[in-house]
Every structure is written in structure tokens, then in C-alpha cells.
Design an enzyme around this catalytic site. Structure first.
Site, PDB file in Angstrom:
ATOM      1  N   HIS A 471       0.811  -1.214   0.000  1.00 51.77           N
ATOM      2  CA  HIS A 471       0.000   0.000   0.000  1.00 51.77           C
ATOM      3  C   HIS A 471       0.847   1.268   0.000  1.00 51.77           C
ATOM      4  O   HIS A 471       0.524   2.227   0.720  1.00 51.77           O
ATOM      5  CB  HIS A 471      -0.940   0.022   1.223  1.00 51.77           C
TER       6      HIS A 471
HETATM    7  C1  FAD Z   1       0.512  -7.676  -4.851  1.00 51.96           C
HETATM    8  C2  FAD Z   1      -0.420  -6.556  -4.529  1.00 51.96           C
HETATM    9  C3  FAD Z   1      -1.583  -6.836  -3.800  1.00 51.96           C
HETATM   10  C4  FAD Z   1      -2.457  -5.791  -3.486  1.00 51.96           C
HETATM   11  N1  FAD Z   1      -3.663  -6.085  -2.911  1.00 51.96           N
HETATM   12  C5  FAD Z   1      -4.602  -5.103  -2.837  1.00 51.96           C
HETATM   13  C6  FAD Z   1      -5.950  -5.405  -2.517  1.00 51.96           C
HETATM   14  O1  FAD Z   1      -6.337  -6.552  -2.349  1.00 51.96           O
HETATM   15  N2  FAD Z   1      -6.840  -4.372  -2.449  1.00 51.96           N
HETATM   16  C7  FAD Z   1      -6.473  -3.083  -2.669  1.00 51.96           C
HETATM   17  O2  FAD Z   1      -7.314  -2.185  -2.546  1.00 51.96           O
HETATM   18  N3  FAD Z   1      -5.197  -2.771  -2.987  1.00 51.96           N
HETATM   19  C8  FAD Z   1      -4.283  -3.749  -3.122  1.00 51.96           C
HETATM   20  N4  FAD Z   1      -3.033  -3.447  -3.559  1.00 51.96           N
HETATM   21  C9  FAD Z   1      -2.687  -2.026  -3.790  1.00 51.96           C
HETATM   22  C10 FAD Z   1      -3.310  -1.447  -5.050  1.00 51.96           C
HETATM   23  O3  FAD Z   1      -3.409  -2.409  -6.068  1.00 51.96           O
HETATM   24  C11 FAD Z   1      -2.480  -0.230  -5.483  1.00 51.96           C
HETATM   25  O4  FAD Z   1      -2.573   0.747  -4.455  1.00 51.96           O
HETATM   26  C12 FAD Z   1      -2.946   0.385  -6.773  1.00 51.96           C
HETATM   27  O5  FAD Z   1      -2.942  -0.566  -7.807  1.00 51.96           O
HETATM   28  C13 FAD Z   1      -2.049   1.574  -7.141  1.00 51.96           C
HETATM   29  O6  FAD Z   1      -2.451   2.073  -8.389  1.00 51.96           O
HETATM   30  P1  FAD Z   1      -1.537   3.103  -9.210  1.00 51.96           P
HETATM   31  O7  FAD Z   1      -2.301   3.445 -10.436  1.00 51.96           O
HETATM   32  O8  FAD Z   1      -1.106   4.189  -8.305  1.00 51.96           O
HETATM   33  O9  FAD Z   1      -0.224   2.286  -9.571  1.00 51.96           O
HETATM   34  P2  FAD Z   1      -0.085   0.924 -10.391  1.00 51.96           P
HETATM   35  O10 FAD Z   1      -1.393   0.223 -10.426  1.00 51.96           O
HETATM   36  O11 FAD Z   1       1.091   0.233  -9.841  1.00 51.96           O
HETATM   37  O12 FAD Z   1       0.197   1.425 -11.876  1.00 51.96           O
HETATM   38  C14 FAD Z   1       1.368   2.001 -12.317  1.00 51.96           C
HETATM   39  C15 FAD Z   1       1.606   1.485 -13.736  1.00 51.96           C
HETATM   40  O13 FAD Z   1       2.571   2.310 -14.349  1.00 51.96           O
HETATM   41  C16 FAD Z   1       3.469   1.497 -15.062  1.00 51.96           C
HETATM   42  N5  FAD Z   1       4.739   2.232 -15.147  1.00 51.96           N
HETATM   43  C17 FAD Z   1       5.567   2.555 -14.133  1.00 51.96           C
HETATM   44  N6  FAD Z   1       6.612   3.264 -14.580  1.00 51.96           N
HETATM   45  C18 FAD Z   1       6.425   3.388 -15.920  1.00 51.96           C
HETATM   46  C19 FAD Z   1       7.169   4.009 -16.943  1.00 51.96           C
HETATM   47  N7  FAD Z   1       8.308   4.680 -16.678  1.00 51.96           N
HETATM   48  N8  FAD Z   1       6.714   3.914 -18.229  1.00 51.96           N
HETATM   49  C20 FAD Z   1       5.549   3.253 -18.512  1.00 51.96           C
HETATM   50  N9  FAD Z   1       4.812   2.652 -17.559  1.00 51.96           N
HETATM   51  C21 FAD Z   1       5.242   2.727 -16.281  1.00 51.96           C
HETATM   52  C22 FAD Z   1       3.563   0.226 -14.259  1.00 51.96           C
HETATM   53  O14 FAD Z   1       4.027  -0.848 -15.045  1.00 51.96           O
HETATM   54  C23 FAD Z   1       2.136   0.065 -13.758  1.00 51.96           C
HETATM   55  O15 FAD Z   1       1.359  -0.731 -14.610  1.00 51.96           O
HETATM   56  C24 FAD Z   1      -2.132  -4.452  -3.874  1.00 51.96           C
HETATM   57  C25 FAD Z   1      -0.973  -4.192  -4.598  1.00 51.96           C
HETATM   58  C26 FAD Z   1      -0.123  -5.231  -4.930  1.00 51.96           C
HETATM   59  C27 FAD Z   1       1.111  -4.915  -5.721  1.00 51.96           C
END
Ligand code: FAD
Length: 536
Positions: A471
């Protein structure tokens, strides 16, 4: 011919990026480009709920680790972060939680995130939601994101609720409703027994829009700035040594996640000047808060051996796994329809806390996540995490090379209070598993094990076994432009620059008291309204 110029360029197709791709391209006159470093989510394991058992073990992720954790005896922890379309929502445990209203009221009052109080953000949670049970003050239906209750819970789950009641912890049918306290079933980001990632829920239905381009396996190396304005991005596609410039006519929207977003800004020369100079990145815009304020929930756990086959551990045997697969294919039920963490709840380590400060996740087996021990006989795991840590960490660059892994330092337990309350939470988890109602299912605690009694014992255990709860938030935090530690203003614009916003989990100034996928989707939903000029 491939376009190289768009109105909006979105740098990361994760939980937030897919939401924005959908919402911004709803207007056919707006050209949107979504860039994602990872690949497609074709593999069935990304869609079958129980596929989560494979997700923390390397599939669809960057393979990062923390730096040695000073307050955990210098242990290096594995730090799974998604690298796949849909991001965390494609590999997470599918728990749908929002925290409590005070979490968002704190964002506004304590962190200066004006316009992000619970009253402001609740409509965005509801707009996203296609809840399969509730339609009330807290829940909506008809939105893109499937939210439903577990399909085939096990009898041990009900006994777990009774055990809570024996300890004075009530049953709660909806953690996202009027009260968070209690044990119960989690709502899950699932629809019709399949994972509802933002790739499936937001992107797939609109992928034919002619004004939306999605480019997978494309790494954004840096945001290009000209005279204080973001004019585009430099990208490298897999299999090509050459980089390409893609122009953004209106804005670049950074959605690379709590680790990836500050990393990308730092590689672009946006961040603390001294750090950039130290790693050899030319300083374009000195912004001290980039990469600071990292917050995460640290997970501790108890593993007990069961009196029989009461959890899903038996499905590790190939013939039983085949049967589970068949059940799922034929009836959309059974073990494969379970995210393996569908039961849990919220309670207090600090009796005077304003709302629950401990979260439990009951794992229907052992060894489900990377780094968590597997029992030889059937087991059950109860995770506990302290929800409002005071420790703050950082994301920094190891080198000027965008391909290099970042230095991730959650700085767990730098504040001793986090450690004390987390250990109290672990004791609570142990107590729950020892209650009479669970005697039919639970034979004996195996980890930490009965010999581990004192705070010092449990600290040793935590240093050896704790793990991230996945998280991380806060590294590009929202705050007033006058505060040197803020990175974006409440409308998510990067302070001091034009044409550049951040819109993902990294903007949350304080980690909410819950899992972070639903809050991230809320952030992206609200970001779309800011970008489209529907909010001031
Ligand atoms: C294993 C795991 C289990 C979890 N379980 C839960 C759960 O059960 N319930 C819940 O609510 N939350 C859970 N979470 C947390 C939740 O999924 C995250 O808080 C949320 O997905 C964050 O979203 P985001 O868009 O900020 O980042 P992300 O979803 O991580 O997206 C960022 C994206 O940007 C891409 N990226 C990064 N850098 C670059 C770049 N330079 N160029 C191009 N692309 C790039 C990455 O590949 C990624 O796909 C979990 C997370 C993980 C990893």
C-alpha cells in the site's frame, strides 16, 4: 502511420491510468495516448480470482526490493509492484476497501488537500462502482468497476467471525458503510466470478475508440520540459534501442504508481536538486517533495495448522487443482473463484484511536504470498497491519539510467509507536485464532509459535517475517503550493510547471486506513474531472 502527437499522454496503464484513459477519451475530439511499460493481461491467471496466489511471486511485476530496513535489523524486503496493463488492480488480492471518512477529512484539514474531504470524494467512489449488493448512501451500481461479495466462502470464515465476537469484535456486513469496525467478508473487485481490474472494467470496453491509443511494453524514460512546460515524453519500446519523442498538446499525466511516478519525475530532472545532482541528472525544476513522504502498511502474520482440510492448501496437489479448475469452468464456483483473502476486518490496537487502526486479512491457506511460509499440513494465515503509521520513507534514484531499479526505503518502524501498535495488532490476531469458536478448525499456532511471548520475541519474529501490505502512497503528495513538501496542488498539477499532473496513489498525502486500490481509482476519477475542467 503511427501518431506521435496527442492531446493527453498518460504514463502508466495501472489502476489509475486505465481510469483516465477511459474518462478522457469519452470526448471523441480528444486524442489520448496511454503508455504502459508492462504487457497485456491475456493469461487466465490475471482473471481467475485465485490467480492471486501467483501474483506476488514475480508475475506481472517489476521485481523490486527495498533498501535494507534500518529498524528491521537491516532486512531487505521484496517489494512487488505491478508491471502489466491494469497495474496493481490486475495482480492484487481484489479487496475493495475505502477506509473511513476521517482519512479523507485528514487529507483536507491536516495535509491541505482542499477539496478532498470525504464529502468531496464519496461521489467518485460511487461513480466508479458497480456494486452487486448495495445501492445506498455509500454505494452505487452501474459504474465500470465490479464490486461483489465472495462466491464460495468456507465454513472457517464463519467461525472466524464468531471468534471475533467471543473477543468482543462484532460482525460487520459492510466495511465501506456507516462503520468500519468488526470482522466480516470483504467486498471484492470481482464481477461474475472474474477479477474486475481497471484494464477489464475501464479499458477493454473502450479500446476501439479511434481517439484512444494504447501502447504496451513502452517505457517512459522522461517527461520532456520546455520553458517550464511539459511538452511530451521520451519513450523506449521493447526490442528497440532507440528512443522516441511523443508530443502532448495539452498535458502529460503521470500515473506510474507510488514508486514509478517519483522515479519518472526524478529522471526528468524534477525533484530535490541535491539528490538529482548527486546521481548526475540535470536539474530542471527543484521540487524537494518528490520521492519523500513514502508511507506503507507493514504486514505481520500468524500461521496456524488446521485440524483438517479446512482451507485451500489441499489444492496445491495437481489432481485437486485440476478439479478446482473444472468446478470454476463449469459452475464459476469453488476454490478458483476465491481471491484466497476474502475475510478479515478492522479493530483497535490503540483503544483511544479515532477509528480502527488494525486491519486483518484471513488467508485461506499458508504460503499464499511470496515470503510467507507454507505449512506441510493444511494451514490458515491471519495477517495484521497497523493502519496509520507515522514512519516516513523515500524513493530515490540509484543512478541516472531510467532502466535501473529505484532505491525504495519505506523506513518501516522508524517511529517506535508504529512498532508497538503493530505488535499489539499481532497479539490480537493470535488471540482471535485461539478463541473457542475456531477450535474445530485450528489445531495450533505454528508461527510465531507459542514460545514467542514477549515484545522482544515478537520484534525478532517481525524482523524475520514482516512484509509489505503493498500500500505505498504519498511520494508526490497533494498539498498547498506554498508548502515546500507538496508536489501537486489539489487539482493535481505539479507545482511550478505547466502541462503536467500526477494522478495515482502517489498523490495521497496520508495512507488511508485500508487497502489502496479503491482510493486510487477514486483519485483517478476525480482527476479526470479536474483535467476536463469540471471542477475548479
Ligand atoms: C501484490 C499486490 C496486492 C495488493 N492487494 C490489494 C488489494 O487486495 N486491495 C487493494 O485495494 N489494494 C491492493 N493493492 C494495492 C493497489 O493495487 C495499489 O494501491 C494500486 O494498484 C495503485 O495504483 P496506481 O495506479 O497508483 O499504480 P499501479 O497500479 O502500480 O500502476 C502504475 C503502472 O505504471 C506502469 N509504469 C511505471 N513506470 C512506468 C514508466 N516509466 N513507463 C511506462 N509505464 C510505467 C507500471 O508498469 C504500472 O502498470 C495491492 C498491490 C499489490 C502490488
Amino acid at each position: 502511420m503511427r501518431h506521435t502527437e496527442f492531446d493527453y499522454i498518460i504514463t502508466g496503464g495501472g489502476s489509475a491510468g486505465c481510469v483516465l484513459a477511459n474518462r478522457l477519451s469519452a470526448d471523441p475530439s480528444i486524442q489520448v495516448l496511454l503508455l504502459e511499460a508492462g504487457g497485456a493481461d491475456h493469461h487466465p491467471l490475471f482473471h481467475v480470482p485465485a490467480g492471486f496466489a501467483k501474483m506476488t511471486k514475480g508475475i506481472g511485476s517489476w521485481g523490486w526490493n527495498t533498501v535494507p530496513q534500518t529498524h528491521l535489523k537491516n532486512r531487505v524486503l521484496s517489494y512487488t509492484q505491478a508491471k502489466i496493463i491494469g497495474g496493481g488492480s490486475t495482480i492484487n488480492a481484489q479487496l475493495y476497501t475505502r477506509g473511513v471518512p476521517a482519512d479523507y477529512d485528514d487529507w483536507e484539514h491536516d495535509a491541505g488537500a482542499r477539496g478532498w474531504s470525504f464529502r468531496d470524494v464519496l461521489p467518485y467512489f460511487k461513480r466508479a462502482e458497480n456494486n452487486q449488493r448495495y445501492a445506498n448512501e455509500y454505494h452505487g451500481y452501474g459504474g465500470p468497476l465490479g464490486v461483489s461479495y465472495p462466491i464460495s466462502p468456507l465454513p472457517i470464515c464463519e467461525a472466524f467471525f464468531q471468534a471475533g465476537q467471543e473477543l468482543g469484535i462484532p460482525f460487520n456486513p459492510d466495511f465501506n458503510g456507516a462503520h468500519q469496525e468488526g470482522l466480516g467478508y470483504y467486498q471484492l473487485t470481482q464481477f461474475n466470478a472474474r477479477r474486475s481490474s481497471t484494464s477489464v472494467a475501464y479499458l477493454r470496453p473502450v479500446e476501439d475508440r479511434p481517439n484512444l491509443t494504447v501502447q504496451l511494453r513502452t517505457h517512459v524514460m522522461r517527461v520532456v520540459l520546455e520553458n517550464g512546460r511539459a511538452t511530451g515524453v521520451e519513450v523506449a519500446s521493447r526490442g528497440s534501442a532507440l528512443t522516441q519523442f511523443l508530443r502532448a498538446r495539452r498535458e502529460v499525466i503521470v500515473t506510474s504508481g507510488t514508486i514509478g511516478s517519483p522515479k519518472l519525475l526524478l529522471h526528468s530532472g524534477i525533484g530535490p536538486a541535491a539528490h538529482l545532482s548527486a546521481v548526475g541528472v540535470p536539474v530542471v525544476h527543484d521540487l524537494p517533495g518528490v520521492g519523500d513522504n513514502l508511507q506503507d502498511h507493514l504486514d505481520l502474520f500468524v500461521i496456524a495448522e488446521c485440524t483438517g482440510d479446512h482451507t485451500y492448501d489441499k489444492y496445491n496437489q495437481p489432481h485437486r487443482a485440476a478439479w478446482a479448475g473444472l468446478q470454476y469452468l463449469l459452475w464459476k464456483k469453488g476454490p478458483a473463484a476465491s481471491s484466497l483473502f476474502e475475510t478479515g476486518g478492522f479493530w483497535y490496537a490503540d483503544k483511544n484511536a479515532r477509528s480502527p487502526d488494525i486491519q486483518f486479512h484471513l488467508g485461506l491457506g499458508s504460503g499464499i504470498e511470496a515470503g510467507v511460509a507454507r505449512m506441510r499440513n493444511p494451514g490458515v494465515t491471519l495477517n495484521s497491519a497497523y493502519l496509520r503509521p507515522r514512519s516516513r520513507g523515500t524513493v530515490r534514484l540509484a543512478s541516472a539510467d531510467p532502466a535501473a531499479a529505484p532505491l525504495i526505503d519505506p523506513n518501516y518502524w522508524a517511529d517506535a509507536r508504529d512498532r508497538e501498535l503493530a505488535i499489539d495488532g499481532l497479539r490480537l490476531a493470535r488471540e482471535i485464532l485461539r478463541q473457542p469458536a475456531l477450535k474445530r478448525f485450528v489445531m495450533a499456532e505454528r508461527l510465531p509459535g507459542d514460545a514467542m511471548k514477549t515484545d522482544a520475541d515478537l520484534f525478532e519474529f517481525a524482523c524475520a517475517h514482516s512484509k509489505t501490505d503493498y500500500h505505498p502512497v504519498g511520494t508526490c503528495r497533494i498539498g498547498p503550493a506554498t508548502d515546500r513538501t507538496s508536489v501537486v496542488t489539489p487539482d493535481l498539477r505539479v507545482i511550478g510547471l505547466e502541462g503536467l499532473r500526477v494522478a495515482d496513489a502517489s498523490v495521497m498525502p496520508l495512507v488511508p486506513s485500508c487497502n489502496t486500490n479503491a482510493p486510487t481509482i477514486m483519485v483517478a476519477e476525480k482527476a479526470a474531472d479536474h483535467i476536463l475542467g469540471r471542477l475548479d
